[in-house]
Design a protein around this motif. Structure first.
Motif, short mmCIF file in Angstrom:
data_model
loop_
_atom_site.label_atom_id
_atom_site.label_comp_id
_atom_site.label_asym_id
_atom_site.label_seq_id
_atom_site.Cartn_x
_atom_site.Cartn_y
_atom_site.Cartn_z
N TYR A 151 3.46 32.27 14.75
CA TYR A 151 3.06 33.36 15.17
C TYR A 151 3.06 34.43 14.02
CZ TYR A 151 3.10 32.00 19.72
OH TYR A 151 2.79 31.18 20.94
N LEU A 152 3.90 34.23 12.72
CA LEU A 152 3.84 34.87 11.68
C LEU A 152 2.80 34.75 10.56
CD1 LEU A 152 7.73 34.97 10.94
CD2 LEU A 152 6.46 36.64 12.26
N MET A 153 1.84 33.94 10.93
CA MET A 153 0.82 33.46 10.04
C MET A 153 -0.35 34.51 10.27
SD MET A 153 0.55 29.23 10.69
CE MET A 153 -0.96 29.28 9.55
N ALA A 154 -0.95 34.89 9.09
CA ALA A 154 -1.93 35.97 8.85
C ALA A 154 -3.00 35.87 10.00
CB ALA A 154 -2.65 36.10 7.68
N ASN A 155 -3.67 34.50 10.25
CA ASN A 155 -4.79 34.23 10.96
C ASN A 155 -4.27 34.46 12.50
OD1 ASN A 155 -3.27 31.78 10.83
ND2 ASN A 155 -5.01 30.73 11.69
N VAL A 156 -3.01 33.96 12.80
CA VAL A 156 -2.69 34.24 14.18
C VAL A 156 -2.50 35.69 14.63
CG1 VAL A 156 -0.93 33.63 15.82
CG2 VAL A 156 -1.65 31.79 14.23
N ARG A 157 -1.87 36.19 13.62
CA ARG A 157 -1.51 37.86 13.76
C ARG A 157 -2.87 38.62 13.92
NH1 ARG A 157 0.77 38.44 9.34
NH2 ARG A 157 -0.96 39.45 8.14
N ASP A 158 -3.75 38.32 13.14
CA ASP A 158 -4.83 39.02 13.13
C ASP A 158 -5.88 38.90 14.20
OD1 ASP A 158 -4.10 39.96 10.70
OD2 ASP A 158 -5.56 38.64 9.35
N ALA A 159 -5.67 37.46 14.78
CA ALA A 159 -6.56 37.18 16.01
C ALA A 159 -6.09 38.04 17.27
CB ALA A 159 -6.48 35.63 16.44
N ARG A 160 -4.73 38.11 17.11
CA ARG A 160 -3.98 38.83 18.31
C ARG A 160 -4.20 40.47 18.16
NH1 ARG A 160 -2.67 34.16 18.47
NH2 ARG A 160 -1.68 33.17 20.17
N LEU A 161 -4.12 40.82 16.90
CA LEU A 161 -4.60 42.33 16.81
C LEU A 161 -6.10 42.45 17.26
CD1 LEU A 161 -3.45 44.94 15.87
CD2 LEU A 161 -4.33 44.33 13.60
N HIS A 162 -6.88 41.60 16.78
CA HIS A 162 -8.49 41.96 17.17
C HIS A 162 -8.56 41.99 18.95
CE1 HIS A 162 -12.72 40.79 17.18
NE2 HIS A 162 -12.42 40.27 18.08
N ASN A 163 -7.57 41.16 19.58
CA ASN A 163 -7.86 41.24 20.99
C ASN A 163 -7.31 42.30 21.55
OD1 ASN A 163 -8.84 38.46 21.10
ND2 ASN A 163 -6.91 37.54 21.40
N PHE A 164 -6.09 42.79 20.95
CA PHE A 164 -5.64 44.21 21.50
C PHE A 164 -6.52 45.33 21.24
CE2 PHE A 164 -3.32 47.95 20.22
CZ PHE A 164 -2.99 48.19 21.53
N ASN A 165 -7.15 45.25 20.05
CA ASN A 165 -8.03 46.35 19.74
C ASN A 165 -9.19 46.34 20.78
OD1 ASN A 165 -6.73 47.36 17.58
ND2 ASN A 165 -7.40 46.27 16.10
N ALA A 166 -9.44 45.33 20.97
CA ALA A 166 -10.90 45.00 21.98
C ALA A 166 -10.47 45.40 23.34
CB ALA A 166 -11.23 43.62 21.91
N SER A 167 -9.36 45.10 23.72
CA SER A 167 -8.92 45.52 25.05
C SER A 167 -8.75 47.06 25.47
CB SER A 167 -7.58 44.76 25.36
OG SER A 167 -6.42 45.43 24.72
N ARG A 168 -8.78 47.86 24.32
CA ARG A 168 -8.55 49.16 24.47
C ARG A 168 -9.70 49.62 25.26
NH1 ARG A 168 -4.38 51.49 21.86
NH2 ARG A 168 -4.21 52.87 23.73
#
Length: 219
Positions: free
Chosen positions: A60-77
């Motif tokens: 979960y600390l890997m950049a691609n995993v972190r960035d994917a979850r941040l992408h989902n959060f931003n989309a969910s707003r």
């Protein structure tokens, strides 16, 4: 991690693969774990779990995993766009997956976001959606479709609002503690959550050792 036009979904999570061996084909959706943002936090019900959270360790600390979850959060707003985007994505996945696992990291951070998933699940009655949640301060069950299975997760801020007659989970320090309390093992796979088991036990087996206080809390 698979990217679609709108969201990023997880295929190949080890626990989900074990689950899929039982005729369940599972697609995952995650958010950043315990991320504070203006007006809230992605794990609003978190408490003792913060110090031992698996989603703050390992891959979960890997950049691609972190960035994917941040992408989902931003989309969910943007709830309306999020619902339409998720429905469009899942329309393409529906022939390959019959289960969607929500929040291997993160949680329902607002009522609007929870209601968005209720609407998405309504659009796919043949797909089971499930999530563990500590957001027990939200209205989990009003207008919840039958194919959205929510497991109340003890160990958070809102434990006093848990309904023990409905599906719920507890973290245990040891397997022996879990068995003696009469809980079904939810570590090996997520089948108990998918199939609506009431008492689900999760034993802590992670890199960070429990402190004595944490061990006593979970006991």
């Amino acid at each position: 991690m698979t990217k679609t036009n709108n969201l990023k979904w997880t295929e190949g999570n080890a626990k989900l693969l074990k689950t899929s061996g039982e005729s369940y084909r599972v697609l995952g959706f995650g958010l950043p774990a315990d991320m504070t943002f203006e007006g809230g936090n992605t794990c609003p019900g978190a408490n003792a779990c913060r110090g031992v959270c698996y989603a703050k360790q390992g891959r979960y600390l890997m950049a691609n995993v972190r960035d994917a979850r941040l992408h989902n959060f931003n989309a969910s707003r943007d709830v309306e766009s999020f619902v339409s985007g998720a429905i469009a994505d899942l329309s393409r996945y529906a022939k390959r997956y019959n289960v969607v696992r929500l929040h291997d990291s993160g949680d329902f951070f607002s009522q609007d976001y929870l209601d968005a998933w209720k609407a998405i699940a309504c659009a796919f009655p043949a797909i089971i959606f499930y999530a563990y949640t500590k957001s027990l301060h939200l209205d989990l069950f009003t207008d919840k479709p039958a194919n959205l299975r929510l497991v109340q997760s003890l160990g958070g801020k809102y434990d006093n609002q848990v309904n023990l007659s409905a599906p719920h989970s507890r973290i245990f320090s040891t397997d022996a503690d879990m068995v003696s309390a009469g809980y079904i093992d939810g570590n090996v796979s997520d089948i108990p959550a998918i199939e609506g088991a009431i008492n689900i036990g999760l034993v802590y087996h992670r890199n960070r050792k429990l402190t004595e206080a944490q061990s006593n809390y979970f006991r």
